[in-house]
Design an enzyme around this catalytic site. Sequence first.
Site, PDB file in Angstrom:
ATOM      1  N   CYS A 277     -25.688  26.883  40.327  1.00  0.00           N
ATOM      2  CA  CYS A 277     -24.899  26.838  41.572  1.00  0.00           C
ATOM      3  C   CYS A 277     -24.328  28.193  41.927  1.00  0.00           C
ATOM      4  CB  CYS A 277     -23.803  25.794  41.468  1.00  0.00           C
ATOM      5  SG  CYS A 277     -24.448  24.185  41.015  1.00  0.00           S
TER       6      CYS A 277
ATOM      7  N   LYS B 100     -16.236  21.016  48.966  1.00  0.00           N
ATOM      8  CA  LYS B 100     -15.871  19.613  49.185  1.00  0.00           C
ATOM      9  C   LYS B 100     -16.151  19.146  50.605  1.00  0.00           C
ATOM     10  CE  LYS B 100     -14.364  15.647  48.675  1.00  0.00           C
ATOM     11  NZ  LYS B 100     -15.445  15.385  49.647  1.00  0.00           N
TER      12      LYS B 100
ATOM     13  N   CYS C  37     -15.650  14.817  44.647  1.00  0.00           N
ATOM     14  CA  CYS C  37     -16.944  15.477  44.404  1.00  0.00           C
ATOM     15  C   CYS C  37     -17.470  16.148  45.662  1.00  0.00           C
ATOM     16  CB  CYS C  37     -17.982  14.453  43.963  1.00  0.00           C
ATOM     17  SG  CYS C  37     -17.473  13.430  42.576  1.00  0.00           S
ATOM     18  N   SER C  38     -18.091  17.323  45.494  1.00  0.00           N
ATOM     19  CA  SER C  38     -18.786  17.949  46.616  1.00  0.00           C
ATOM     20  C   SER C  38     -20.051  17.135  46.883  1.00  0.00           C
ATOM     21  CB  SER C  38     -19.115  19.404  46.289  1.00  0.00           C
ATOM     22  OG  SER C  38     -19.864  19.481  45.097  1.00  0.00           O
TER      23      SER C  38
ATOM     24  N   HIS D  27     -22.254  21.492  49.955  1.00  0.00           N
ATOM     25  CA  HIS D  27     -22.648  22.322  48.812  1.00  0.00           C
ATOM     26  C   HIS D  27     -24.160  22.325  48.621  1.00  0.00           C
ATOM     27  CE1 HIS D  27     -22.649  24.331  45.044  1.00  0.00           C
ATOM     28  NE2 HIS D  27     -22.450  23.310  44.246  1.00  0.00           N
TER      29      HIS D  27
END
Lengths: 130, 383
Positions: B83, B327, B204-205, B331
């Site tokens: 990431c 968020k 969670c994203s 992402h």
Amino acid sequence: MKNVARYQREIPQRYRLEAGKCTSCGYIAFPPRLICPKCKSKNFETIKLSDEGKILTFTIIRVSAEQFSKQTPFAVGIIELNDGVKITTQIVDTELDKIEIGKKVKIVFRKIQEDGHAGILCYGYKAIML
Amino acid sequence: MRDVVIIGAGMTKFGELWTKSIRDIFVEAALKAIEDAGVEYIDSMYIGSMSPGLFVEQEHIGALMADYLGITPIPATRVESACASGGAAFRQAFLEVASGASNIVLAGGVEKMTDAEDVTAALATAADQEYEVYQGITFPGLYALIAKAHMHQFGTTRKQLSDVAIKNHRNGSKNPNAQFGFEITPEQVMNSTMVADPLRLLDCSPVTDGAAAVIVASVEVAKNIKKDFVKVIASAQASDTIALHSRESFTTLGSVVKAAEKAYRMAGIKPKDVNLVEVHDCFTIAEILVSEDLGFFEKGKGGEAVENGLTSIESGKIAINTSGGLKAKGHPVGATGIAQIIEVYEQLLGKAGARQVKNARIGMTQNMGGTGASCVIHILEGK
């Protein structure tokens, strides 16, 4: 996904908790490594890890990857074994709300996952509460 | 090393871009960046992308994108650090211009995630496949282990986790490129599905398609084309153990601490000099840890800081994730590091619209891979 050679080469660690202990500085590598991250020595002896330890942190997995979906919800924690080595493993045979940080566990041999209907059965370690 | 500046930026809207392919979205972002910069050519290109092989069964996207941008035969390379791929690609572009090897380099990032069959499994490849993922742990699960430890050690509360998500959605509601550009309530967070205790869906994203690109150049190039620019005053990167369980502590991210130390030293500044920062809030707990590890708050006080509003756009202390963060903005993993750079670039040029931080002069980006096994930090300075 789990081809047999890839699975088989991890058997000493997963079935018997075999680790490499650096003969120069005493660092225990689990899984075994070719070079010691502490003192850069390349000399290790094979040892068996302690099968008891305590829970450092844990979570309950409620949404899992495909091959674990039949097992949800299940607990996974990081266990510090009595010789100081830390491992990530499932915590089983317990009510989920009985699991707490600091509690003692024992490492046992269990089935971990299946590789589909026709693939191999994959075994390894899990923790049970003491 | 010579000074390096950013002279242009472009990105797609982040979201579920069903009608567009990975090449479509990257070319869209890259063309916007090239047109924004007003440059006639670029010397080379780096593209951050975590796993086009698993998401869309396409590797070798450096050449693919150079081809579809119509800029062959320039060197074009994909950079992978899970990431943190976007941040790592930007760093390669920075180093290439700083070294004098090139004058104008495009740094981009892309991920096309909604085409994938098993996104959870693809993302999990950023952790230790044989000794973490084999046991059934997921990425939300790994960050849940961190959250549980942080709550146990410092008394961080469930409400403080929610406050991160609520604040980031409030910021995201002012960002037209955000995937989820709307506000959320505390009740919505607490009623969302439990994914891995204590993390819920709204911690969670999301899974996102998107691309982002910036043009990095020497100061001479910027002056010749008479373009407003933002200077890159620090670039730092650090690594840590691949498995979370191998670390001394689960409540501090060693790679973030190390990269931050190097970045502050290179820029010659202290945390209090930073006006805004885009941090890698892949999960709400990550923003809390990182806000501490970057030195904005004492260890263990990150939760209190967000609860007390110290990280809001208006706070005047340190504005965190003005873009909405991972968020709310979304992402698309490989594009995230570049999108963070774009947010800070626009803030420092005073072009961030409704989410503008007043008098912003120094901004930072913190992009990480896995559970912090890779971390890339950049510090940018406006005029």
